[in-house]
Motif scaffolding. Structure first.
Motif, short mmCIF file in Angstrom:
data_model
loop_
_atom_site.label_atom_id
_atom_site.label_comp_id
_atom_site.label_asym_id
_atom_site.label_seq_id
_atom_site.Cartn_x
_atom_site.Cartn_y
_atom_site.Cartn_z
N UNK A 26 0.88 -1.09 0.06
CA UNK A 26 0.00 0.09 -0.21
C UNK A 26 0.81 1.21 -0.01
N UNK A 27 0.47 2.20 -0.89
CA UNK A 27 1.27 3.61 -0.96
C UNK A 27 1.25 4.42 0.27
N UNK A 28 2.00 4.74 0.68
CA UNK A 28 2.36 5.73 2.10
C UNK A 28 1.19 6.85 1.59
N UNK A 29 0.98 7.50 2.57
CA UNK A 29 0.07 8.89 2.57
C UNK A 29 0.99 9.97 1.97
N UNK A 30 0.59 10.83 0.93
CA UNK A 30 1.41 11.76 0.40
C UNK A 30 1.59 13.12 1.27
N UNK A 31 2.59 12.86 1.79
CA UNK A 31 2.63 14.00 2.95
C UNK A 31 3.52 15.31 2.38
N UNK A 32 4.30 16.01 3.50
CA UNK A 32 5.14 17.20 3.21
C UNK A 32 6.12 16.72 2.19
N UNK A 33 6.26 17.43 0.99
CA UNK A 33 7.63 16.90 0.14
C UNK A 33 7.16 16.03 -0.85
N UNK A 34 6.00 15.89 -1.16
CA UNK A 34 5.33 14.95 -1.99
C UNK A 34 4.10 15.90 -2.82
N UNK A 35 4.04 17.01 -2.87
CA UNK A 35 2.90 17.68 -3.45
C UNK A 35 2.97 17.60 -5.03
N UNK A 36 4.03 17.62 -5.38
CA UNK A 36 4.20 17.22 -6.96
C UNK A 36 3.50 16.21 -7.57
N UNK A 37 3.75 14.96 -6.81
CA UNK A 37 3.27 13.76 -7.02
C UNK A 37 1.62 14.10 -6.83
#
Length: 436
Positions: A12-23
């Motif tokens: 399961x993909x982790x939550x897209x937190x700080x630093x992954x905004x572009x994704x």
């Protein structure tokens, strides 16, 4: 270890937190069922937007974010086409550059055609394409690499909607393996021609690739490339067949607000120049290398161990790209993404190719047919003896003679303890807590 790659369920993909905004911005234009399959496919095209930047890998070598290759695998009608929409959004700047280059080439071709056979013809202009068409021949690929090297080492990016297109790009199917390895390793590759009619040159190959295909096409294409290093260099992203829910997936609107936000991140990649050491990323990569050794010991799987080494490098390069996207700052969420990319790649490889990774075909003295990686310690009771492990190994098609060495590794890694009085092995509390 956060993820179990021995099951049929994708990590399961982790939550897209700080630093992954572009994704998150990119995924906002995709249907939800494609979130996890698409994320590994973003990094080759993002990496192609970086030039003039080098990063130090934990082995102390310097690497560029080029050479990334990813293969999206899903059944026919599995929404693989969404990747092309997002690629076009990411490559708008490439198209603008290439349109100007194409005008130069078209104008030159007009002059050549308008002049007679006896008239002097102008020299072909030096043109360099950042996003060449998928229908590109191998001589054109090499010629373009030479032109991009003259521009300061730019990277060319290819999106191949069908895996068979790689044959023409590499010259023939027999040359695919060599070309893919040269691209991944940023090696020199070219040709020497005896006449002026051919392309002569030996440029450094700076290229990134994304490929899409069905599982059957992927298995057919790579069936002879599973043990020569090509297989490990390619990142695979597998989407299993979904339930028949009867709902048509919805894409994003690709509006001006989306493009404006995306362009801000692409600018960060473009201005990233110089040499960098991302110490938190390297520390994470060292830890993941230990995890890969642990998985290999639990499964007693040399093939898994071999491919994991390059899975680490590919995920590490993705981490370098995330760092540049995040204004050259590292966050925990970015580390979680890098870790997931490693496990998702290995899980995808095993889901698609596990039954084909039968090393006995390559070496008649090797062990029996593989059935995918299996954590043998999990298949044993909490307390067991050597004979039980030998029986399990034989059931899995492995030789019983390897049991003693495997037990020694498990004791060394503190997965189990041995009692001289009873002759039994017992799983440690540390192992049980970490592996359920």
């Amino acid at each position: 270890m956060k993820y179990n790659i021995t099951t049929s369920t994708a990590p399961k993909m982790p939550n897209l937190g700080r630093g992954t905004e572009c994704i998150k911005i990119l995924l906002s234009q995709a249907s939800k069922d494609m979130y996890e399959p698409l994320v590994p496919m973003f990094f080759p095209v993002l990496g192609a937007h970086m030039s003039g930047a080098e990063f130090q890998y934990p082995d102390l070598t310097w690497k560029e974010p080029c050479g990334l290759m990813a293969h999206l695998v899903a059944e026919s009608g599995g929404n693989k086409g969404q990747l092309s929409y997002l690629v076009e959004a990411l490559c708008r700047d490439f198209h603008q550059h290439d349109d100007e280059e194409l005008k130069k080439l078209v104008e030159w071709q007009k002059i050549i055609k308008s002049r007679g056979a006896n008239k002097e013809k102008p020299v072909r202009p030096t043109v360099a394409f950042l996003f060449p068409p998928s229908d590109t021949t191998n001589p054109a690929f090499i010629q373009n690499a030479m032109a991009l090297e003259m521009l300061g080492g730019r990277t060319q990016y290819f999106n191949l909607p069908e895996i068979e297109m790689a044959d023409k790009l590499c010259g023939s199917h027999r040359q695919v393996s060599q070309m893919f390895r040269n691209i991944y390793d940023k090696a020199r590759s070219g040709a020497l021609r005896a006449t002026a009619d051919g392309v002569t040159g030996n440029p450094v190959l700076r290229a990134c690739l994304t490929i899409s295909s069905t599982p059957i096409a992927a298995r057919s294409f790579y069936k002879h490339e599973l043990f020569n290093g090509t297989f490990g260099r390619m990142v695979f992203s597998y989407k299993a067949r979904a339930n028949r829910n009867g709902r048509i997936p919805r894409l994003g609107k690709f509006n001006d607000d989306f493009y404006q936000k995306l362009d801000e991140y692409l600018t960060r990649l473009d201005i990233c120049k110089g040499r960098f050491i991302i110490r938190p990323l390297n520390k994470l990569t060292d830890r993941l290398a230990q995890d890969m050794a642990t998985i290999a010991d639990l499964t007693d799987d040399d093939v898994l161990w071999d491919v994991s080494k390059r899975a680490l490098v590919s995920a590490w390069k993705a981490g370098c790209i995330l760092w540049a996207l995040n204004n050259q700052t590292w966050t925990k969420s970015m580390g979680d993404m890098v870790e997931w990319l490693v496990y998702h790649d290995l899980w995808s490889k095993m889901q698609i190719f596990s039954d084909m990774l039968d090393v006995k075909d390559a070496n008649p003295t090797s062990e029996a047919q593989r059935r995918g990686p299996k954590n043998m310690l999990d298949s044993l009771p909490d307390t067991f003896n050597e004979k039980q492990l030998e029986a399990l190994r034989m059931e899995l098609g492995k030789t019983p003679e390897g049991a003693k060495g495997q037990l020694n590794k498990w004791v060394f890694r503190k997965f189990i303890t041995y009692s001289n009085q009873t002759g039994l092995y017992t799983k440690t509390d540390e192992y049980l807590k970490g592996n359920g």
